[in-house]
Design a protein around this motif. Structure first.
Motif, PDB file in Angstrom:
ATOM      1  N   HIS A 146       0.864  -1.039  -0.123  1.00 34.38           N
ATOM      2  CA  HIS A 146       0.013  -0.077  -0.082  1.00 34.38           C
ATOM      3  C   HIS A 146       0.947   1.191   0.015  1.00 34.38           C
ATOM      4  O   HIS A 146       0.515   2.225   0.697  1.00 34.38           O
ATOM      5  CB  HIS A 146      -0.886   0.103   1.031  1.00 34.38           C
ATOM      6  CG  HIS A 146      -2.071  -0.937   0.940  1.00 34.38           C
ATOM      7  ND1 HIS A 146      -2.044  -2.023   1.396  1.00 34.38           N
ATOM      8  CD2 HIS A 146      -3.341  -0.673   0.594  1.00 34.38           C
ATOM      9  CE1 HIS A 146      -3.325  -2.667   1.196  1.00 34.38           C
ATOM     10  NE2 HIS A 146      -4.089  -1.997   0.631  1.00 34.38           N
ATOM     11  N   GLU A 147       1.954   1.351  -0.958  1.00 28.91           N
ATOM     12  CA  GLU A 147       2.604   2.497  -1.119  1.00 28.91           C
ATOM     13  C   GLU A 147       1.939   3.578  -2.106  1.00 28.91           C
ATOM     14  O   GLU A 147       2.074   4.628  -1.831  1.00 28.91           O
ATOM     15  CB  GLU A 147       4.017   2.266  -1.436  1.00 28.91           C
ATOM     16  CG  GLU A 147       4.855   3.617  -1.273  1.00 28.91           C
ATOM     17  CD  GLU A 147       4.985   4.269  -2.572  1.00 28.91           C
ATOM     18  OE1 GLU A 147       5.470   5.409  -2.402  1.00 28.91           O
ATOM     19  OE2 GLU A 147       4.526   4.006  -3.585  1.00 28.91           O
ATOM     20  N   GLU A 148       1.495   3.106  -3.177  1.00 31.37           N
ATOM     21  CA  GLU A 148       0.818   3.795  -4.236  1.00 31.37           C
ATOM     22  C   GLU A 148      -0.648   4.237  -3.716  1.00 31.37           C
ATOM     23  O   GLU A 148      -1.282   4.966  -4.900  1.00 31.37           O
ATOM     24  CB  GLU A 148       0.780   2.799  -5.533  1.00 31.37           C
ATOM     25  CG  GLU A 148       2.152   2.353  -5.949  1.00 31.37           C
ATOM     26  CD  GLU A 148       2.909   3.589  -6.391  1.00 31.37           C
ATOM     27  OE1 GLU A 148       2.531   4.594  -6.309  1.00 31.37           O
ATOM     28  OE2 GLU A 148       3.975   3.016  -7.024  1.00 31.37           O
ATOM     29  N   VAL A 149      -1.262   4.167  -2.651  1.00 36.77           N
ATOM     30  CA  VAL A 149      -2.429   4.807  -2.446  1.00 36.77           C
ATOM     31  C   VAL A 149      -2.307   5.771  -1.119  1.00 36.77           C
ATOM     32  O   VAL A 149      -0.909   6.220  -0.793  1.00 36.77           O
ATOM     33  CB  VAL A 149      -3.236   3.648  -1.871  1.00 36.77           C
ATOM     34  CG1 VAL A 149      -3.682   2.847  -3.129  1.00 36.77           C
ATOM     35  CG2 VAL A 149      -2.904   2.948  -1.011  1.00 36.77           C
ATOM     36  N   ALA A 150      -3.349   6.140  -0.411  1.00 33.80           N
ATOM     37  CA  ALA A 150      -3.357   7.365   0.428  1.00 33.80           C
ATOM     38  C   ALA A 150      -2.408   6.732   1.575  1.00 33.80           C
ATOM     39  O   ALA A 150      -2.311   5.548   2.013  1.00 33.80           O
ATOM     40  CB  ALA A 150      -4.810   7.503   1.148  1.00 33.80           C
ATOM     41  N   SER A 151      -1.641   7.909   2.354  1.00 35.75           N
ATOM     42  CA  SER A 151      -0.590   7.619   3.173  1.00 35.75           C
ATOM     43  C   SER A 151      -0.946   6.703   4.372  1.00 35.75           C
ATOM     44  O   SER A 151      -0.174   6.080   5.072  1.00 35.75           O
ATOM     45  CB  SER A 151       0.180   8.962   3.404  1.00 35.75           C
ATOM     46  OG  SER A 151      -0.709   9.840   4.123  1.00 35.75           O
ATOM     47  N   ASP A 152      -2.402   7.120   4.582  1.00 34.98           N
ATOM     48  CA  ASP A 152      -2.641   6.541   5.898  1.00 34.98           C
ATOM     49  C   ASP A 152      -3.087   4.893   5.651  1.00 34.98           C
ATOM     50  O   ASP A 152      -2.942   4.289   6.877  1.00 34.98           O
ATOM     51  CB  ASP A 152      -3.978   7.107   6.610  1.00 34.98           C
ATOM     52  CG  ASP A 152      -5.156   6.819   5.361  1.00 34.98           C
ATOM     53  OD1 ASP A 152      -4.825   6.757   4.276  1.00 34.98           O
ATOM     54  OD2 ASP A 152      -6.253   6.787   5.902  1.00 34.98           O
TER      55      ASP A 152
END
Length: 371
Positions: free
Chosen positions: A139-145
């Motif tokens: 999940h790096e390519e999506v919202a930082s949370d």
């Protein structure tokens, strides 16, 4: 009778970093669908790297040496990609200008070539000169949370202690220090609805927003030198919405701006810059904000790394997870194969020579007594 499920994908580091890049890319892992690739990476580590202690948090994997070395280096890379667009499986092609072999397909640049180098070295380096913490995350390519790295740092803070960190983000085989911070804000103008045949009875929110957008078009971004590297800022509109119907004067118009700010600015200062710039807007809502990271190239391990690689460092304009390490007080740089300008492009492709160079440079430094 149901057909047997497809066998779990297998990775073979013994074939080298170039072939491992192909294997990793051919495991689809769009953000939110990293389970198969995380399973494959974990299997390799547990089967072929007895010198590493392995911890898994969701689809993030942390593997550490425990050699009692004086210093520890964290080396990280993300497993996910942006959506596939008919660009898998990967294929080889020759660059017409250089005659060089390129591997083309989703994830080759961002950032499975870097992940391949890391996985190969994690398996092979049982006695490095420093203790190592290898990290592969989701999940790096999506919202930082949603970041798997951020989640694992919260769940296992002890595992992330280090003196220096390297992100395998694409950097064309050069070293890119630190990164810009990023802020997104929603700017809104209000109006009053009316029939468009009697427009003077209303207030057109879209046209009110136009004055702000015109000012934004004239904005000149700053160039700011931080620790010897020049960072370029940017403030740009990236999305807009407004309007009710073809015969109605709109009573609301919102647009989203993205501010990329130098790592010398705090998040509070970045927010002030945006709010001051749009001080005459009806509403300014900050919807996402992540700090930048100073280059940290004055740290002893960073200086030795730069000397060992033998390239001149540059500033990283895009935001990367070096900022998460920087927030922990760990100096961090980006160093990986692939042209960052091709990240997310449908013709994403990485030169084989950059994969080989990155592997050689990182291996040599991690084995050197002066690392």
């Amino acid at each position: 009778m149901n057909a047997d499920p497809s066998p779990a994908p297998r990775l073979d580091p013994a074939l080298g970093a170039v072939e491992l890049t192909r294997q990793l890319c051919d495991i689809p892992s769009v953000s939110g669908d990293e389970r198969a690739i995380a399973d494959a990476v974990e299997a390799v580590l547990r089967e072929r790297a007895p010198h590493l202690s392995v911890t898994r948090d969701g689809d993030t994997i942390i593997a550490r040496t425990e050699l009692g070395r004086e210093r520890r280096v964290a080396i990280a890379g993300h497993l996910d990609t942006v959506p596939i667009n008919d660009n898998l499986p990967v294929r080889d092609e020759l660059d017409a200008a250089t005659g060089e072999t390129m591997i083309r397909g989703r994830g080759t640049v961002d950032m499975k070539a870097g992940v391949a180098v890391q996985l190969l070295l994690a398996v092979e380096l049982a006695e490095p000169a420093v203790d190592l913490t290898w990290i592969w995350y989701d999940h790096e390519e999506v919202a930082s949370d949603l970041s798997g790295l951020g989640r694992a740092m919260r769940h296992h803070p002890r595992l992330f202690a280090a003196d220096f960190a390297i992100l395998g983000e694409p950097s064309n085989g050069t070293i890119e220090g630190g990164c810009n911070g990023t802020l997104r804000a929603r700017v809104t103008m209000h109006g009053r609805r009316a029939h468009s045949a009697r427009s003077w009875m209303g207030v057109n929110a879209i046209q009110r927003a136009g004055a702000l957008l015109d000012r934004l078009a004239r904005y000149e971004a700053e160039r700011i030198v931080v620790d010897g590297l020049e960072y370029r800022e940017g403030l740009n509109a990236v999305r807009i919405e407004g309007g009710v119907a073809g015969n109605v004067i709109p009573d609301r118009c919102s647009f989203e701006v993205n501010y990329r700010f130098a790592p010398s600015r705090s998040t509070d200062e970045a927010e002030r810059v945006v709010r001051d710039f749009f001080s005459d807007a009806d509403e300014v809502e900050i919807v996402d904000l992540a700090p930048g990271a100073r280059p940290g190239l004055d740290a002893p391990l960073a200086r030795r790394f730069v000397e060992a690689v033998g390239v001149e460092p540059n500033a990283k304009f895009g935001w990367t997870d070096v900022a998460r390490f920087s927030a922990l007080g760990i100096p961090a740089v980006n160093f990986g194969p692939g042209d960052p300008l091709l990240a997310h492009a449908d013709d994403e492709r990485v030169p084989v020579s950059q994969i080989e160079f990155t592997e050689r440079a990182l291996r040599a430094w991690l084995q050197a007594s002066e690392a």
